[in-house]
Design an enzyme around this catalytic site. Structure first.
Site, short mmCIF file in Angstrom:
data_model
loop_
_atom_site.label_atom_id
_atom_site.label_comp_id
_atom_site.label_asym_id
_atom_site.label_seq_id
_atom_site.Cartn_x
_atom_site.Cartn_y
_atom_site.Cartn_z
N GLY A 201 0.79 -1.23 0.00
CA GLY A 201 0.00 0.00 0.00
C GLY A 201 0.81 1.28 0.00
O GLY A 201 0.27 2.36 0.24
N GLY A 237 3.38 -3.84 -3.83
CA GLY A 237 3.21 -4.20 -5.23
C GLY A 237 3.45 -2.97 -6.09
O GLY A 237 4.51 -2.79 -6.69
N ARG A 238 2.45 -2.09 -6.10
CA ARG A 238 2.46 -0.92 -6.96
C ARG A 238 3.75 -0.10 -6.87
O ARG A 238 4.34 0.26 -7.89
CB ARG A 238 1.28 -0.01 -6.61
N CYS A 306 -15.21 2.57 -28.56
CA CYS A 306 -16.45 3.30 -28.83
C CYS A 306 -17.19 3.53 -27.52
O CYS A 306 -18.31 3.05 -27.33
CB CYS A 306 -17.33 2.52 -29.80
N TYR A 334 -0.77 -2.73 -12.06
CA TYR A 334 -2.22 -2.62 -12.22
C TYR A 334 -2.54 -1.92 -13.54
O TYR A 334 -3.34 -0.98 -13.59
CB TYR A 334 -2.85 -1.87 -11.04
#
Ligand SMILES: *Cc1c(COP(=O)(O)O)cnc(C)c1O
Length: 355
Positions: A201, A237-238, A306, A334
């Site tokens: 986090g 992670g991020r 679209c 992500y």
């Protein structure tokens, strides 16, 4: 925001859209994170990006991997058969509860009973959902994740020789800065448990990509909070992989509609879903490879889908020509792996690994 290696490679890719990963940049970044956390075990949360090339670089620095499904477990075990795995996830099947792992993160008393019923041996961390204030988070993990004090009380008598309680696990929110995470860690480490996994986090700023999480302050803080003999683990992670990934594409059209300027690029958010899910402007740089018509001013960058939701960034002061190369940064976590890439059946992007 864009590394020199990527700026040089992007205009020469030929086929776009494409993902480009700067592996030396990842290597440097994770080495720096590793150095900033002496005495703390560093795992990588594979769900942020399970790309095997990235995992190989990460494996040179991390102590283990956090996996959250049988799929991630099989993928990582095949690549690194001897690496410690922590297995988590809010809804594990009985088959997942049987998977070999270094640590199993148990989420509820019922899950613990199902684990005991398998007859396997396991080293368990109980995933806690403590009642702690989390200010300033990008995403708070409220909901079904982990257990409250009552759940913990229910679990404690169930442990024995075969299924052992090793400690606790928490992952409370995403997008937290070091001081906030340290405030939480102060409470979470104040326990008789010898092992504590503090989760991930760590903050990543998409509006100012140069502002990085302060790993040094976090490492110093954890060093001060950690009790002698206590085993402390984190699983970002991020904040490990976001910076090394780039989505490279090309402007196929520019137009003004009722005064609003648009640049339409090949591909779209079905390849890079991050700006839609997070509701942000994906940072990008325009490389002047085009010689077609231009728009200038507050330009909205959209893809080929679209749907009005296919927006990478809105009203960004820039000048864009048809044929220009656009490099979206911070697409290493992500990004591709959370994207709905079959929508509209456009070609899939290529993947390039610089190193
Ligand atoms: C998603 C997740 C992580 C990683 O979170 P980041 O915000 O990417 O650092 C770590 N632990 C658990 C249990 C998770 O679910």
């Amino acid at each position: 925001m864009i590394t020199d290696r990527v700026r040089e490679a992007a205009p020469r890719l030929g086929e776009v859209p494409a993902y480009v990963y700067d592996l030396p940049a990842l290597d440097d970044h994770v080495a720096r994170v590793r150095r900033a956390l002496p005495g703390v075990e560093l795992y990588y949360a594979v769900k942020a990006n399970p790309d095997a090339e990235l995992l190989r670089v990460l494996a040179g620095h991390v102590d283990g991997f956090e996996v959250s499904s049988a799929g991630e477990h099989a993928h990582v075990s095949a690549l690194f058969p001897d690496r410690p795995l922590a297995l988590g996830g809010p809804g594990k099947t009985d088959a997942e509860l049987r998977l070999p792992c270094h640590r199993l993160h148990v989420e509820s008393p019922n899950e613990l009973r199902r684990l005991l019923a398998t007859g396997r041996a396991a080293d368990v961390l109980l995933r806690l959902s403590p009642d702690l204030p989390v200010e300033g988070a990008a995403l708070t993990m409220s909901g079904p994740f982990g257990m409250d004090e009552e759940g913990v009380r229910e679990c404690l008598p169930l442990f024995g020789e075969r299924v052992r309680l090793r400690g606790t696990h928490t992952h409370l929110a995403s997008g937290l800065e070091a001081p906030q995470l340290l405030r939480l860690a102060r409470t979470l480490l104040d326990t008789e448990h010898d092992e504590v996994n503090l989760g991930g986090g760590m903050a990543v700023s998409y509006t100012s990509p140069e502002d990085r999480f302060d790993w040094r302050a976090y490492g110093i803080g954890l060093g001060a909070l950690r009790r002698e003999g206590q085993r402390v683990r984190v699983e970002p992670g991020r904040a490990l992989t976001a910076y090394c990934g780039f989505y490279v594409t090309r402007v196929v059209d520019v137009r003004r509609v009722r005064g609003e300027a648009y640049a339409i690029v090949l591909g779209g958010t079905h390849h890079l879903r991050t700006p839609v899910t997070k509701g942000h402007d994906q940072p990008f740089e325009v490389l002047p490879t085009g010689d077609g018509p231009a728009v200038e001013g507050a330009v909205t960058m959209v893809g080929q889908l679209c749907t009005p939701k296919d927006v990478f960034a809105r009203n960004i002061a820039t000048k864009v020509r048809v044929g220009d190369t656009v490099v979206f940064a911070m697409a290493g976590a992500y990004a591709w792996n959370i994207s709905h890439h079959d929508f509209l059946m456009h070609p899939k992007p290529g993947f390039h690994y610089l190193g």
